[in-house]
Design a protein around this motif. Structure first.
Motif, short mmCIF file in Angstrom:
data_model
loop_
_atom_site.label_atom_id
_atom_site.label_comp_id
_atom_site.label_asym_id
_atom_site.label_seq_id
_atom_site.Cartn_x
_atom_site.Cartn_y
_atom_site.Cartn_z
N ALA A 1 0.82 -1.22 0.00
CA ALA A 1 0.00 0.00 0.00
C ALA A 1 0.85 1.26 0.00
CB ALA A 1 -0.93 0.00 1.22
N GLY A 2 2.12 1.13 0.33
CA GLY A 2 3.00 2.29 0.34
C GLY A 2 2.59 3.30 1.38
N ALA A 3 2.56 4.57 0.99
CA ALA A 3 2.26 5.65 1.92
C ALA A 3 0.77 5.93 2.04
CB ALA A 3 3.00 6.92 1.50
N SER A 4 -0.06 5.06 1.45
CA SER A 4 -1.51 5.21 1.55
C SER A 4 -2.16 3.91 2.01
CB SER A 4 -2.10 5.62 0.19
OG SER A 4 -1.60 6.87 -0.21
N PRO A 5 -1.80 3.44 3.20
CA PRO A 5 -2.34 2.15 3.66
C PRO A 5 -3.79 2.28 4.11
CG PRO A 5 -1.10 3.15 5.41
CD PRO A 5 -0.91 4.03 4.19
N PRO A 6 -4.50 1.15 4.13
CA PRO A 6 -5.85 1.18 4.71
C PRO A 6 -5.74 1.40 6.22
CG PRO A 6 -5.18 -1.08 4.25
CD PRO A 6 -4.11 -0.18 3.69
N ASP A 7 -6.80 1.95 6.81
CA ASP A 7 -6.76 2.10 8.26
C ASP A 7 -6.90 0.73 8.91
OD1 ASP A 7 -9.51 1.45 8.74
OD2 ASP A 7 -10.07 3.52 8.41
N ILE A 8 -6.62 0.67 10.20
CA ILE A 8 -6.54 -0.61 10.90
C ILE A 8 -7.87 -1.35 10.88
CG2 ILE A 8 -7.02 0.22 13.23
CD1 ILE A 8 -4.27 -2.27 12.24
N ASP A 9 -9.00 -0.63 10.92
CA ASP A 9 -10.31 -1.29 10.88
C ASP A 9 -10.55 -1.96 9.54
OD1 ASP A 9 -10.92 -0.60 13.52
OD2 ASP A 9 -11.77 1.33 12.91
N GLU A 10 -10.17 -1.29 8.46
CA GLU A 10 -10.31 -1.89 7.13
C GLU A 10 -9.39 -3.09 6.99
OE1 GLU A 10 -11.38 -2.90 3.38
OE2 GLU A 10 -12.42 -1.54 4.75
N LEU A 11 -8.18 -2.97 7.47
CA LEU A 11 -7.24 -4.09 7.42
C LEU A 11 -7.78 -5.28 8.22
CD1 LEU A 11 -4.48 -4.56 6.12
CD2 LEU A 11 -3.43 -3.80 8.22
N ARG A 12 -8.35 -5.01 9.38
CA ARG A 12 -8.94 -6.07 10.21
C ARG A 12 -10.07 -6.76 9.45
NH1 ARG A 12 -10.18 -3.11 14.19
NH2 ARG A 12 -8.33 -3.44 15.46
N ARG A 13 -10.91 -5.98 8.75
CA ARG A 13 -12.00 -6.58 7.96
C ARG A 13 -11.44 -7.44 6.83
NH1 ARG A 13 -14.47 -1.72 9.19
NH2 ARG A 13 -13.75 -0.63 7.33
N GLN A 14 -10.37 -6.98 6.19
CA GLN A 14 -9.76 -7.74 5.10
C GLN A 14 -9.13 -9.04 5.59
OE1 GLN A 14 -6.82 -5.36 3.08
NE2 GLN A 14 -8.28 -3.75 2.57
N MET A 15 -8.43 -8.96 6.72
CA MET A 15 -7.64 -10.09 7.20
C MET A 15 -8.42 -11.04 8.10
SD MET A 15 -4.58 -9.59 5.99
CE MET A 15 -4.02 -8.27 4.95
N GLY A 16 -9.32 -10.46 8.92
CA GLY A 16 -10.07 -11.27 9.87
C GLY A 16 -9.16 -11.95 10.87
N GLY A 17 -9.71 -12.88 11.57
CA GLY A 17 -8.93 -13.65 12.52
C GLY A 17 -8.99 -13.11 13.93
N ASP A 18 -9.09 -14.02 14.88
CA ASP A 18 -9.17 -13.65 16.29
C ASP A 18 -7.88 -13.05 16.81
OD1 ASP A 18 -11.75 -14.65 16.36
OD2 ASP A 18 -11.11 -16.63 17.05
N GLU A 19 -6.78 -13.35 16.17
CA GLU A 19 -5.48 -12.93 16.67
C GLU A 19 -4.95 -11.69 15.96
OE1 GLU A 19 -3.53 -16.69 16.07
OE2 GLU A 19 -3.80 -17.17 18.19
N PHE A 20 -5.77 -11.04 15.17
CA PHE A 20 -5.33 -9.90 14.37
C PHE A 20 -4.66 -8.83 15.23
CE2 PHE A 20 -5.92 -5.69 12.60
CZ PHE A 20 -5.39 -5.84 11.33
N ASP A 21 -5.34 -8.38 16.29
CA ASP A 21 -4.80 -7.30 17.11
C ASP A 21 -3.48 -7.68 17.77
OD1 ASP A 21 -6.86 -5.52 16.48
OD2 ASP A 21 -8.11 -6.24 18.11
N ALA A 22 -3.39 -8.91 18.27
CA ALA A 22 -2.15 -9.36 18.90
C ALA A 22 -1.01 -9.42 17.89
CB ALA A 22 -2.36 -10.72 19.55
N VAL A 23 -1.30 -9.85 16.68
CA VAL A 23 -0.26 -9.94 15.65
C VAL A 23 0.18 -8.54 15.23
CG1 VAL A 23 0.21 -10.68 13.27
CG2 VAL A 23 -0.92 -12.24 14.86
N VAL A 24 -0.75 -7.60 15.13
CA VAL A 24 -0.39 -6.21 14.80
C VAL A 24 0.52 -5.64 15.88
CG1 VAL A 24 -1.31 -3.85 14.59
CG2 VAL A 24 -2.35 -5.72 13.31
N LYS A 25 0.17 -5.86 17.14
CA LYS A 25 1.02 -5.38 18.24
C LYS A 25 2.42 -5.99 18.17
CE LYS A 25 -2.56 -4.32 21.60
NZ LYS A 25 -3.16 -4.67 22.89
N LEU A 26 2.48 -7.27 17.86
CA LEU A 26 3.79 -7.92 17.75
C LEU A 26 4.60 -7.33 16.59
CD1 LEU A 26 5.82 -10.13 18.48
CD2 LEU A 26 4.61 -11.63 16.91
#
Length: 173
Positions: free
Chosen positions: A68-93
């Motif tokens: 996405a370069g310098a125009s990434p989706p916001d975290i909520d959109e990324l969460r919708r795209q990726m799904g998964g229960d561990e999304f937030d923990a993986v982002v923090k990591l």
């Protein structure tokens, strides 16, 4: 990756002087009983080992942000795209590892993108001496939605310094 030393102090060493906790953590770090990364403290191993599903999710998140370069989706959109229960923990990591950079509570950028933006800004400042928001948008190829958070991030880290309506080279540049 771990817990902040201040949070640790609040959980297990509430009455301890901050210096005593630092002394204890330094000793434990020297014996590799705990590991430190900045202000974070971790027991166990210095690196987190992800299971294959978590690693795949981490690679997808980092890859999406890099593409996405310098125009990434916001975290909520990324969460919708990726799904998964561990999304937030993986982002923090990923942020703790430095693979992605938290610019605002809702915007994360791949670390290579931030490095590239930082280099372009510094090259521009070396040549021109100052950088306006419109010039930054043209330089990086972003809209105001991403330009302002990126410029404010560069200000916070000291790469740039806002002076009126322009940015100049900051104290850490």
């Amino acid at each position: 990756w771990g817990v902040s030393a201040e949070e640790l102090r609040g959980r297990v060493a509430r009455g301890f002087d901050r210096r005593l906790l630092e002394w204890a953590l330094d000793g434990l770090s020297a014996e590799e009983a705990v590991f430190r990364r900045g202000d974070l403290v971790r027991v166990g191993t210095p690196e987190i080992e992800l299971d294959p599903g978590q690693r795949e999710l981490a690679d997808r998140i980092a890859g999406t942000l890099k593409a996405a370069g310098a125009s990434p989706p916001d975290i909520d959109e990324l969460r919708r795209q990726m799904g998964g229960d561990e999304f937030d923990a993986v982002v923090k990591l990923l942020a703790a590892e430095g693979r992605i950079v938290k610019v605002t509570t809702t915007l994360f950028f791949h670390d290579e993108v931030i490095d590239r933006v930082r280099r372009r800004v510094l090259e521009h400042l070396d040549a021109e001496g100052e950088l306006s928001v419109p010039a930054f948008k043209d330089l990086v190829g972003v809209t105001r939605k991403h330009a302002i958070p990126l410029l404010e991030f560069l200000d916070r880290e000291g790469t740039t310094m806002r002076t009126g309506n322009v940015r100049r080279r900051g104290r850490s540049a």
